[in-house]
Every structure is written in structure tokens, then in C-alpha cells.
Write an enzyme that holds these catalytic residues in place. Structure first.
Site, PDB file in Angstrom:
ATOM      1  N   ALA A   1      54.949  38.904  50.795  1.00  0.00           N
ATOM      2  CA  ALA A   1      54.426  39.254  49.587  1.00  0.00           C
ATOM      3  C   ALA A   1      55.323  39.409  48.478  1.00  0.00           C
ATOM      4  CB  ALA A   1      53.556  40.915  49.700  1.00  0.00           C
ATOM      5  N   GLY A   2      54.920  38.711  47.423  1.00  0.00           N
ATOM      6  CA  GLY A   2      55.639  38.970  46.244  1.00  0.00           C
ATOM      7  C   GLY A   2      56.261  37.740  45.643  1.00  0.00           C
TER       8      GLY A   2
ATOM      9  N   GLY B   1      50.141  39.217  45.890  1.00  0.00           N
ATOM     10  CA  GLY B   1      49.543  38.455  44.914  1.00  0.00           C
ATOM     11  C   GLY B   1      50.140  38.598  43.696  1.00  0.00           C
TER      12      GLY B   1
ATOM     13  N   ALA C   1      51.215  33.104  50.456  1.00  0.00           N
ATOM     14  CA  ALA C   1      49.911  32.834  50.376  1.00  0.00           C
ATOM     15  C   ALA C   1      49.674  32.215  48.742  1.00  0.00           C
ATOM     16  CB  ALA C   1      49.031  33.476  51.112  1.00  0.00           C
ATOM     17  N   SER C   2      49.636  33.474  48.068  1.00  0.00           N
ATOM     18  CA  SER C   2      48.964  33.191  46.482  1.00  0.00           C
ATOM     19  C   SER C   2      49.919  32.282  45.723  1.00  0.00           C
ATOM     20  CB  SER C   2      48.923  34.635  46.097  1.00  0.00           C
ATOM     21  OG  SER C   2      48.220  35.440  46.784  1.00  0.00           O
TER      22      SER C   2
ATOM     23  N   LYS D   1      49.777  40.224  62.736  1.00  0.00           N
ATOM     24  CA  LYS D   1      50.437  40.562  61.583  1.00  0.00           C
ATOM     25  C   LYS D   1      49.513  41.885  61.168  1.00  0.00           C
ATOM     26  CE  LYS D   1      51.443  39.607  56.693  1.00  0.00           C
ATOM     27  NZ  LYS D   1      50.499  39.595  55.750  1.00  0.00           N
TER      28      LYS D   1
END
Lengths: 264, 388
Positions: free
Chosen positions: A185-186, A159, A207-208, A98
Site C-alpha cells: 500500500a502507498g 490507494g 494495485a491502485s 493476505k
């Protein structure tokens, strides 16, 4: 949906949720969340983990039978990213990467020029490259042209949990892409990932939203359900949106006031 | 040579400048001694070893440029001679230097330097940011342009110092491993030094090569005392692990928002990052702020340095002179010569200093290229500027 597989560089995955490990408060919590998410592919920052050290997040992934997707987080130049990817390949024996090349620490937005250069180099070097990119349809197309196995546009900054800020660009990217498009992301909550899948994304990476949730395990279940719901909705085909109501039972003789499909 | 306590030439200070002077003097047949509690120390232990005559050019320092270039030209032969004599590898590397700009202000500054280099007939090539990054892929993407100077080389000053000690020993130089307490003067002439235990070391000629300490040797008459001051420089040493090699192929430097930062990659994997410039007297403490600023600026220039082990932090004292140029040769006090005040260029100026000092010791006069650097240029003026 046993036959509805996500294919990345010749590998097939029945889960369309790719997890990240950043932000996890502990390995136990992370492990429960990963199990709940149903993920089969999880990314790990190669600059923050030494594969030769036992007991790290890599051991957790090994135990759960989850494939490792090394990433190049923290790299600011194509040169660093290429070097990091090569070290990861050597250490983990995987050609998956990635690719992240960020422009600055404050926004963590990708540096498009460095990204494209690194992608080209790594593809030539035999990697299966999954680039974290801006939600820019032109850049996505160029990444595909240099041979990336997928494109992974951001919905909003890493994040931030701001969801998909420009669904129109996602639609453009999906429309042109002949490789899987994966939201990277987001995502903040389950509806964000459902929307990504409804827009035609082949998968979601996050993830976050899970690791920093109050209850990561439960949020992981929510994300899994969100991905599946969005995927099913996409495959099922949504009804065209309308300005006015349409009774579910037919009303004889009703005039069609606006035959054009309204703007979405 | 007569007794160990008497020599033809006594050099005060066993840093690179004192060592090269002693070596060249001994080669000319002078019975030579060096007085220094720890020969082979001094500012060269901290210095990065850039031989940067062209990239270190400053407005108003064209005279110094001449000496810098003369020394740079002598380096290949000088290094080869030392290596052949001692078997020491000096880490002499003709890798060139790339000076880059990270924003438009720094770019304008570099453009001006390029113009000055061209007026001075120096070889340097202007490159776009993209061209800079093709040469050094780990440079930050924000690089706006740069100067490629293939003639600015590097050497490892620690290895150079060790080789000079070995060369001195082979040439029969005597080392007095004590401090020079004061200069002895008799009948209007320097006659040697006295050590802390009262021992007198006598010599026909005395060379004061004490680096930043040169300005405060007791016994030197006020009007002869060199106007040299310590300028502190903090320097970091990182290591490039083999898996990251080569990391950088040449010396990379920049002015980052007004402050100088350079990264000097050695063939053995050492990467030197420097340097602060602080006027804090004899202080050689390494500070959090100094390390932070160097790493911050170096990171802006080459972001990937964050992955490298930080193996050493150290501060040294450059011997600064009022015009940033060295003080070489005879003084108004008979029998006393100076070889000090080399400021940022001590390592670069080592070959030419050795030659000029040997010439001065033998003939009483400086060779042409060193004549502008006579200490007499400060004599009266320096004295009148002294506060009461």
C-alpha cells in the site's frame, strides 16, 4: 537473477512484485497489466469474488498461471477475518492468506490489535499468513513472533499513492525481520517501489498505482522495472552518501574532512 | 358453548395477547370466541421476541419490572406447555443478552442502567470491552464495555403466535374471521360486537385485545376507551448462512448515539435487527431512512452483518400506553375487560397476561401481580387530559 527468489511460506517466486486487482476498469485491461508486471502472485478480495463463478478475475489468473493470494479486505474484526480466510481456503484450496483487518473505512488503516489476534489464530490453524500492517517496527516484530510468513507494512494509506512516508521505520523493520518484508500500500509510481527495494524490502505489493494509472499496462512495466532496479541496487550496495563532492578520479593528498558517515 | 354467535367470552383481536387470553379462558371452561379478520397477525409478526425484563429496565418503571419478571419466570413452563400441547417448536432460546456500549457516552448510560439493575436486585454482570468480545468475537473492536444478562431470553413470536392459534383451536375457541365493527352496549353493559355486515356476536364478557387499534373501537364509551396509540417500529430480518454460523451466540444490543439497536440470533439462522420507534399514527411503510439507520447502527455494532442476506423489511405498530405499561382487566363498563397497551413488552408479557385475564374473567378481579395495571388508573385523569 534466476537464483534470487522471493520465498513465502515455502513457495518460491522469481517475481518480487505482488499485484492486486482492485480498481481495475475491466478484465482485459487488468490481464494486459498483469502480464506486463511479470507477477506470479496476485491478491483477490474473497468477499468480492465467488470462486465458483466462471469468468471472474480468478479465471484470468488461472489462465495466466498466476497464483491466487486471497485477502480478507473489508473485515473489521479478527473474527470476520478468520472466517473469511477459512472460507477462502475451503473455496480455493490454498493456505496462503493476505490478512487485512481494517480499523475504519476512511483511512483503511490496519487495526493492530485485531490484526495480531487474527494472525495468531490463523497461524495456529495452519495458514501461511501475510499480514497487511502499519509501518510499526514493534507490531511487525510481534507479527513475526506469532508465526507470520512475512510482514507487509504500508508505505502510506491504501490507494493514496503517497509512497513511503516513513523510510526510517522501514529500515528498522527490515533490520530486525527474519521473514520477508513487503511494501504493501502507498506506492504511487516506479520510484516508490525502487526505494522500497533499496531499503531492503523483499518485495512490493500494489494495485491502485497500476490499475488506476492512465495506461495500466505501461505502468505495470514501470513497476516491474522499478522493483528490479531497486533490488539490484540493494544487492549491489549503494555508496555511502556524503556532504561534499568527491571527484571520481582520485585527487592526491585531499584531506578527509568528515570521516563519519553522515545521517541519511 | 351455545350457538357459535354467542359465547361466554368474546375476545376482540387475535394477536398474541388476544390469543393467549382466549386460550386460557377456554382452558377455564369458558365458551370462548375470537373476532379478528386474520387471527395470528398483529405486532408479534414483526416483533423480535426479546424476553428482556432486565435489559429493558427504565427509571420510573419499577412496577412494570415486577410484571415483566413475573412473566419471564413463567416462560419456561409456558413454552413447554404450548409445545407439548401443539407440537410447535417456539424457538424459545435461553441464550442470554449482551448489552454493550460503543462510546463513552453510551458507556455512562449503560453504567447507570447497571446501577439501577443492582438496586432492583437483578442479575447482571459488568464486562470490559475485551470480555464482551471474547463472548461475541464479531462485535466491533470499539466496544467499551457491556452488561451480560443471562436471564434475558428470546422466543420467535411468529412461531409463538402459530402455536397459540393451534392451542386455541384444540381448546375449542371459535374464530370469527371478520372485523369487529363496534361494541354492543345494552343496559350499561357490554354485550358483544357487531361485524361489518351487521351480524351480532353476543357474549357474557368481552375482552378488548386489539393492540394499537384498541383505542378506536366504535361503541366504547369515551371514559372507557383505552388511551392506546400506535408506535411504529421498523424491523429487519437477515439470514446467517450455515457457513457463517453461529455468527452471534446471544442477543446483542446497544444504544448507538442515543438510538436503540438490537440483533437477535435465532437457532434457525434468522437474525432480527430492530427497531425504530416512530410516532406516525397508523403508517406502516418501510422507509429508506429507517432501514439505513438500523443497518448503520447494527453495522457499527457488528461490522460483519454486511455479508448477510437481507431477507425481510417490515414495520409494525406497538400499542403504546401513557405509562408504557399494559391495561389489564375489568373496566368501568360492566362486561368489558381490556388486555392491551403492552407497548414494547407484548411478547414478554404474554404468559402473565393470559393468566391474569383468565383470573379476571373467572373472578372479576385481577390477581395481585397484575393489580397495578388496571385500566382504572387512567379513568378520570386520561379524560381530563384529552384536548377539547
Amino acid at each position: 537473477m534466476a537464483d534470487d527468489l522471493l520465498v513465502l511460506g515455502g513457495r518460491s517466486f522469481s517475481s518480487r512484485l505482488i499485484m492486486g486487482t482492485g480498481g481495475a476498469t475491466g478484465l482485459e485491461v487488468l490481464e494486459r497489466a498483469l502480464v506486463a508486471s511479470g507477477t506470479e502472485l496476485t491478491t483477490v478480495a474473497m468477499r468480492r469474488v465467488d470462486p465458483s463463478v466462471h469468468g471472474s478475475v480468478l479465471s484470468v489468473l488461472e489462465r495466466l498461471g498466476i497464483e491466487v493470494l486471497p485477502n480478507t479486505a473489508g473485515c473489521f474484526t479478527a473474527g470476520e477475518a478468520v472466517l473469511t480466510a477459512r472460507l477462502a481456503r475451503e473455496a480455493l484450496g490454498t493456505d496462503l492468506v493476505k490478512l487485512e483487518v481494517i480499523a475504519d473505512e476512511r483511512t483503511l488503516l490496519p487495526d493492530p490489535i485485531e490484526l495480531l489476534e487474527a494472525a495468531e489464530t490463523l497461524v495456529d490453524d495452519g495458514f501461511t499468513v501475510l499480514p497487511y500492517t502499519n509501518d510499526d517496527p514493534v507490531l511487525a516484530r510481534k507479527l513475526e513472533e506469532v508465526g507470520c510468513a512475512a510482514v507487509m507494512p504500508l508505505g502510506s494509506p491504501i490507494g493514496s499513492g503517497l509512497g513511503i512516508r516513513n523510510p526510517h521505520n522501514f529500515r528498522l523493520i527490515v533490520e530486525h525481520a527474519r521473514v520477508p518484508v513487503i511494501l504493501d500500500a502507498g506506492a504511487g509510481t516506479a520510484s516508490d517501489v525502487a526505494l522500497a527495494m533499496e531499503l531492503g524490502c523483499a518485495g512490493v505489493m500494489l494495485a491502485s498505482a497500476v490499475t488506476r494509472a492512465r495506461d495500466p499496462e505501461r505502468m505495470a512495466s514501470a513497476m516491474r522495472a522499478g522493483v528490479e532496479a531497486g533490488r539490484l541496487a540493494r544487492l549491489a550496495g549503494r555508496i555511502p552518501p556524503r556532504y561534499f563532492a568527491e571527484a571520481s578520479s582520485p585527487v592526491e593528498g585531499r584531506a578527509v574532512l568528515d570521516p563519519e558517515r553522515p545521517a541519511f | 358453548m351455545s350457538s357459535p354467535r354467542t359465547s361466554d367470552v368474546l375476545v376482540i383481536g387475535g394477536g398474541i395477547i388476544g390469543l393467549v387470553t382466549a386460550w386460557r379462558a377456554a382452558q377455564r371452561g369458558f365458551g370462548t370466541a375470537v373476532v379478528d379478520p386474520a387471527p395470528g397477525g398483529g405486532a408479534a409478526q414483526v416483533a423480535a421476541g426479546m424476553l428482556a425484563a432486565v435489559t429493558e429496565l427504565h427509571h420510573g418503571e419499577q412496577t412494570l419490572l415486577g410484571l415483566n419478571l413475573a412473566s419471564a419466570r413463567r416462560y419456561p413452563e409456558f413454552a413447554a406447555e404450548l409445545t407439548e400441547l401443539t407440537g410447535h417448536d417456539l424457538g424459545y432460546r435461553r441464550c442470554g443478552t449482551l448489552a454493550v456500549a460503543l462510546d463513552s457516552d453510551d458507556r455512562a448510560h449503560l453504567r447507570e442502567l447497571h446501577a439501577l439493575q443492582q438496586q432492583s436486585g437483578l442479575e447482571s454482570e459488568w464486562l470490559s470491552g475485551r470480555e464482551c468480545r471474547r463472548l461475541e468475537p464479531l462485535l466491533a473492536p470499539g466496544v467499551r464495555g457491556g452488561l451480560r444478562v443471562d436471564g434475558d431470553h428470546q422466543i420467535d413470536p411468529r412461531r409463538l403466535t402459530a402455536a397459540l392459534v393451534a392451542a386455541c383451536e384444540r381448546a375449542g375457541v371459535v374464530f370469527h374471521r371478520v372485523r369487529a365493527e363496534r361494541l354492543s352496549v345494552a343496559g350499561g353493559r357490554a354485550t358483544g360486537v357487531v361485524t361489518p355486515d351487521g351480524t351480532a356476536l353476543a357474549a357474557g364478557q368481552v375482552v378488548l385485545a386489539g393492540g394499537s387499534l384498541s383505542g378506536r373501537l366504535a361503541g366504547v364509551p369515551q371514559d372507557v376507551l383505552p388511551p392506546v396509540r400506535p408506535v411504529k417500529g421498523q424491523v429487519l430480518r437477515l439470514t446467517v448462512p450455515p457457513r457463517y454460523a453461529p455468527f452471534l451466540n446471544r442477543t446483542v444490543r446497544a444504544v448507538v448515539r442515543g438510538s436503540q439497536v438490537y440483533l437477535v440470533p435465532r437457532e434457525n439462522g434468522e437474525l432480527v435487527v430492530g427497531a425504530t420507534s416512530e410516532e406516525l399514527g397508523w403508517d406502516t411503510t418501510v422507509t429508506a431512512g429507517g432501514v439505513y439507520e438500523l443497518l448503520r447502527d447494527a453495522h457499527e455494532l457488528v461490522p460483519g452483518i454486511t455479508e448477510l442476506p437481507l431477507t425481510e423489511t417490515r414495520a409494525g405498530l406497538r400499542p403504546g400506553s401513557p405509562d408504557n405499561a399494559p391495561l389489564l382487566g375489568p373496566t368501568e363498563l360492566a362486561g368489558l375487560l381490556l388486555a392491551t397497551g403492552h407497548y414494547r413488552n407484548g411478547v414478554l408479557l404474554t404468559p402473565v397476561t393470559g393468566d391474569a385475564m383468565a383470573h379476571a374473567l373467572a373472578t372479576g378481579e385481577l390477581p395481585d401481580e397484575a393489580r397495578p395495571f388496571t385500566p382504572r388508573r387512567f379513568g378520570a385523569a386520561a379524560l381530563s387530559e384529552q384536548p377539547a
